[in-house]
Design a protein around this motif. Structure first.
Motif, PDB file in Angstrom:
ATOM      1  N   ILE A  12      14.491 -70.740 -14.913  1.00  0.00           N
ATOM      2  CA  ILE A  12      13.880 -71.306 -13.874  1.00  0.00           C
ATOM      3  C   ILE A  12      13.004 -70.204 -13.228  1.00  0.00           C
ATOM      4  O   ILE A  12      13.590 -69.528 -12.454  1.00  0.00           O
ATOM      5  CB  ILE A  12      14.484 -72.087 -12.952  1.00  0.00           C
ATOM      6  CG1 ILE A  12      15.463 -73.218 -13.578  1.00  0.00           C
ATOM      7  CG2 ILE A  12      13.845 -72.540 -11.886  1.00  0.00           C
ATOM      8  CD1 ILE A  12      16.386 -74.131 -12.914  1.00  0.00           C
ATOM      9  N   GLU A  13      11.829 -70.233 -13.376  1.00  0.00           N
ATOM     10  CA  GLU A  13      11.123 -69.142 -12.881  1.00  0.00           C
ATOM     11  C   GLU A  13       9.456 -69.415 -12.839  1.00  0.00           C
ATOM     12  O   GLU A  13       8.916 -70.130 -13.864  1.00  0.00           O
ATOM     13  CB  GLU A  13      11.107 -68.053 -13.995  1.00  0.00           C
ATOM     14  CG  GLU A  13       9.891 -66.896 -14.029  1.00  0.00           C
ATOM     15  CD  GLU A  13       9.998 -66.041 -12.695  1.00  0.00           C
ATOM     16  OE1 GLU A  13       8.920 -65.965 -12.241  1.00  0.00           O
ATOM     17  OE2 GLU A  13      11.208 -65.202 -12.466  1.00  0.00           O
ATOM     18  N   ASP A  14       8.757 -69.287 -11.685  1.00  0.00           N
ATOM     19  CA  ASP A  14       7.521 -69.774 -11.573  1.00  0.00           C
ATOM     20  C   ASP A  14       6.341 -68.873 -12.002  1.00  0.00           C
ATOM     21  O   ASP A  14       5.218 -69.149 -11.980  1.00  0.00           O
ATOM     22  CB  ASP A  14       7.335 -69.826 -10.138  1.00  0.00           C
ATOM     23  CG  ASP A  14       7.621 -68.913  -8.924  1.00  0.00           C
ATOM     24  OD1 ASP A  14       7.565 -67.617  -9.642  1.00  0.00           O
ATOM     25  OD2 ASP A  14       7.476 -69.018  -8.129  1.00  0.00           O
ATOM     26  N   ASN A  15       6.792 -67.567 -12.717  1.00  0.00           N
ATOM     27  CA  ASN A  15       5.643 -66.707 -13.178  1.00  0.00           C
ATOM     28  C   ASN A  15       6.025 -66.819 -14.747  1.00  0.00           C
ATOM     29  O   ASN A  15       6.829 -66.463 -15.340  1.00  0.00           O
ATOM     30  CB  ASN A  15       6.160 -65.294 -12.788  1.00  0.00           C
ATOM     31  CG  ASN A  15       5.248 -64.363 -13.265  1.00  0.00           C
ATOM     32  OD1 ASN A  15       4.635 -64.405 -14.591  1.00  0.00           O
ATOM     33  ND2 ASN A  15       4.965 -63.314 -12.576  1.00  0.00           N
ATOM     34  N   PRO A  16       4.761 -67.445 -15.295  1.00  0.00           N
ATOM     35  CA  PRO A  16       4.627 -67.674 -16.741  1.00  0.00           C
ATOM     36  C   PRO A  16       4.975 -66.390 -17.492  1.00  0.00           C
ATOM     37  O   PRO A  16       5.576 -66.309 -18.734  1.00  0.00           O
ATOM     38  CB  PRO A  16       3.334 -68.196 -16.793  1.00  0.00           C
ATOM     39  CG  PRO A  16       2.400 -68.177 -15.756  1.00  0.00           C
ATOM     40  CD  PRO A  16       3.370 -67.971 -14.731  1.00  0.00           C
ATOM     41  N   LEU A  32      22.404 -66.698 -28.077  1.00  0.00           N
ATOM     42  CA  LEU A  32      21.767 -67.446 -26.922  1.00  0.00           C
ATOM     43  C   LEU A  32      20.595 -68.368 -27.470  1.00  0.00           C
ATOM     44  O   LEU A  32      19.808 -67.718 -28.183  1.00  0.00           O
ATOM     45  CB  LEU A  32      21.470 -66.323 -25.894  1.00  0.00           C
ATOM     46  CG  LEU A  32      22.348 -65.506 -25.378  1.00  0.00           C
ATOM     47  CD1 LEU A  32      21.438 -64.318 -24.631  1.00  0.00           C
ATOM     48  CD2 LEU A  32      23.109 -66.185 -24.424  1.00  0.00           C
ATOM     49  N   VAL A  33      20.665 -69.586 -27.035  1.00  0.00           N
ATOM     50  CA  VAL A  33      19.944 -70.492 -27.349  1.00  0.00           C
ATOM     51  C   VAL A  33      19.102 -71.201 -26.164  1.00  0.00           C
ATOM     52  O   VAL A  33      19.719 -71.802 -25.428  1.00  0.00           O
ATOM     53  CB  VAL A  33      20.463 -71.477 -28.285  1.00  0.00           C
ATOM     54  CG1 VAL A  33      19.326 -72.688 -28.712  1.00  0.00           C
ATOM     55  CG2 VAL A  33      21.213 -71.482 -29.396  1.00  0.00           C
ATOM     56  N   LEU A  34      17.753 -70.738 -26.385  1.00  0.00           N
ATOM     57  CA  LEU A  34      16.702 -70.993 -25.092  1.00  0.00           C
ATOM     58  C   LEU A  34      16.640 -72.642 -25.220  1.00  0.00           C
ATOM     59  O   LEU A  34      15.996 -73.014 -26.205  1.00  0.00           O
ATOM     60  CB  LEU A  34      15.476 -70.654 -25.136  1.00  0.00           C
ATOM     61  CG  LEU A  34      14.334 -70.977 -24.074  1.00  0.00           C
ATOM     62  CD1 LEU A  34      15.082 -70.831 -22.681  1.00  0.00           C
ATOM     63  CD2 LEU A  34      13.260 -69.914 -24.243  1.00  0.00           C
ATOM     64  N   LYS A  35      17.047 -73.612 -24.210  1.00  0.00           N
ATOM     65  CA  LYS A  35      17.082 -74.966 -24.193  1.00  0.00           C
ATOM     66  C   LYS A  35      15.699 -75.444 -23.380  1.00  0.00           C
ATOM     67  O   LYS A  35      15.463 -76.579 -23.385  1.00  0.00           O
ATOM     68  CB  LYS A  35      18.159 -75.650 -23.823  1.00  0.00           C
ATOM     69  CG  LYS A  35      19.212 -75.352 -24.746  1.00  0.00           C
ATOM     70  CD  LYS A  35      18.823 -76.187 -26.102  1.00  0.00           C
ATOM     71  CE  LYS A  35      19.909 -76.032 -27.065  1.00  0.00           C
ATOM     72  NZ  LYS A  35      19.573 -77.085 -28.150  1.00  0.00           N
ATOM     73  N   GLY A  36      15.216 -74.404 -22.350  1.00  0.00           N
ATOM     74  CA  GLY A  36      14.195 -75.020 -21.367  1.00  0.00           C
ATOM     75  C   GLY A  36      13.857 -73.921 -20.600  1.00  0.00           C
ATOM     76  O   GLY A  36      14.308 -73.091 -20.395  1.00  0.00           O
ATOM     77  N   LEU A  48      18.286 -80.974 -16.996  1.00  0.00           N
ATOM     78  CA  LEU A  48      19.390 -80.177 -16.881  1.00  0.00           C
ATOM     79  C   LEU A  48      20.597 -80.989 -17.235  1.00  0.00           C
ATOM     80  O   LEU A  48      21.691 -80.770 -17.632  1.00  0.00           O
ATOM     81  CB  LEU A  48      19.485 -79.284 -15.912  1.00  0.00           C
ATOM     82  CG  LEU A  48      18.642 -78.058 -15.681  1.00  0.00           C
ATOM     83  CD1 LEU A  48      18.866 -77.171 -14.618  1.00  0.00           C
ATOM     84  CD2 LEU A  48      18.663 -77.230 -17.174  1.00  0.00           C
ATOM     85  N   THR A  49      20.564 -82.256 -16.666  1.00  0.00           N
ATOM     86  CA  THR A  49      21.704 -83.120 -16.823  1.00  0.00           C
ATOM     87  C   THR A  49      21.975 -83.534 -18.232  1.00  0.00           C
ATOM     88  O   THR A  49      23.151 -84.025 -18.699  1.00  0.00           O
ATOM     89  CB  THR A  49      21.513 -84.677 -16.071  1.00  0.00           C
ATOM     90  OG1 THR A  49      20.288 -85.180 -16.296  1.00  0.00           O
ATOM     91  CG2 THR A  49      21.473 -84.220 -14.461  1.00  0.00           C
ATOM     92  N   LYS A  50      20.827 -83.380 -18.904  1.00  0.00           N
ATOM     93  CA  LYS A  50      20.925 -83.601 -20.423  1.00  0.00           C
ATOM     94  C   LYS A  50      21.548 -82.433 -21.256  1.00  0.00           C
ATOM     95  O   LYS A  50      22.163 -82.594 -22.280  1.00  0.00           O
ATOM     96  CB  LYS A  50      19.570 -84.289 -20.807  1.00  0.00           C
ATOM     97  CG  LYS A  50      19.394 -85.882 -20.281  1.00  0.00           C
ATOM     98  CD  LYS A  50      17.973 -86.255 -20.774  1.00  0.00           C
ATOM     99  CE  LYS A  50      17.486 -87.659 -20.049  1.00  0.00           C
ATOM    100  NZ  LYS A  50      16.145 -88.112 -20.519  1.00  0.00           N
TER     101      LYS A  50
END
Length: 224
Positions: A12-16, A32-36, A48-50
């Motif tokens: 969760i980061e506002d800098n692309p 480590l698996v990036l999910k979003g 995130l609830t999913k």
């Protein structure tokens, strides 16, 4: 992170650029698996609830709900409580971070190895706030017109910070062609396997002592 267990994480980061950089750095770790990736807490809460991630890398200074209040809220929302690491340019001490609900903290100026170490500790169940201090130590920041940094390194450091060739040329008072040639010379001399901006950033950090933040870059060893 020597464990065979697979950990799902989100950013969760506002800098692309920072989002991409974090994802790039962590993709080398098979467990480590990036999910979003999300730009603010509000847009992340429902997904995130999913996902129910094991780890969240959370900037503190965000639009909307800031990470200082959002950390505890995210843990409350999810039935599987995630580990949350503050990855931010904001400076906090350990007591403040624990009160907010964070399990770890890394200042964005810290080198990649520090980030990896903190993630490893947190996933192993140990809170890690080694980089947090009452005040962040003041480092010597080279301005973009500083002559101490070798020119090609200076240009590449500015490129890592997201400056265009034109912006670099304007600030250093050199032509765009000179900027392009210097960037190419740097890549040739460095003989980098990974010539992306993130690979170059890691090279400058590990091999030449550069550190990066929103306000510029730091050269930690004046002898380089």
């Amino acid at each position: 992170m020597t464990t065979d267990r697979i950990y799902n994480y989100v950013i969760i980061e506002d800098n692309p650029v920072m989002q991409k950089g974090l994802a790039y750095i962590l993709r080398r770790f098979d467990n480590l698996v990036l999910k979003g990736q999300y730009y603010n807490i509000e847009s992340a809460r429902e997904p995130l609830t999913k996902i129910q991630p094991d780890l969240i890398l959370l900037d503190i200074i965000l639009t909307g709900l800031n990470g200082d209040k959002g950390c505890a809220q995210l843990k409350k929302d999810l039935f599987k409580t995630p580990k949350i690491i503050a990855y931010t340019n904001a400076s906090f001490n350990k007591k403040e971070l624990i009160k907010m609900g964070f399990d770890g903290y890394v200042h964005k100026n810290e080198p990649v190895d520090t980030l990896i170490s903190v993630i490893s500790d947190v996933l192993d169940g140990t809170s890690s706030f080694e980089a947090s201090k009452d005040t962040v130590a003041t480092k010597e920041h080279y301005s973009y017109n500083e002559s101490k940094a070798p020119r090609e390194f200076q240009i590449m450091a500015m490129a890592v910070m997201g400056k265009t060739n034109k912006e670099i040329g304007d600030q250093l008072h050199i032509s765009i062609e000179t900027v392009k040639k210097s960037r190419q010379n740097f890549k040739t001399k460095a003989n980098l396997r990974d010539k992306s901006m993130y690979g170059i950033r890691e090279y400058l950090e590990k091999e030449h002592g550069y550190r990066f933040g929103e306000n510029g870059f730091v050269k930690t060893d004046e002898n380089d």
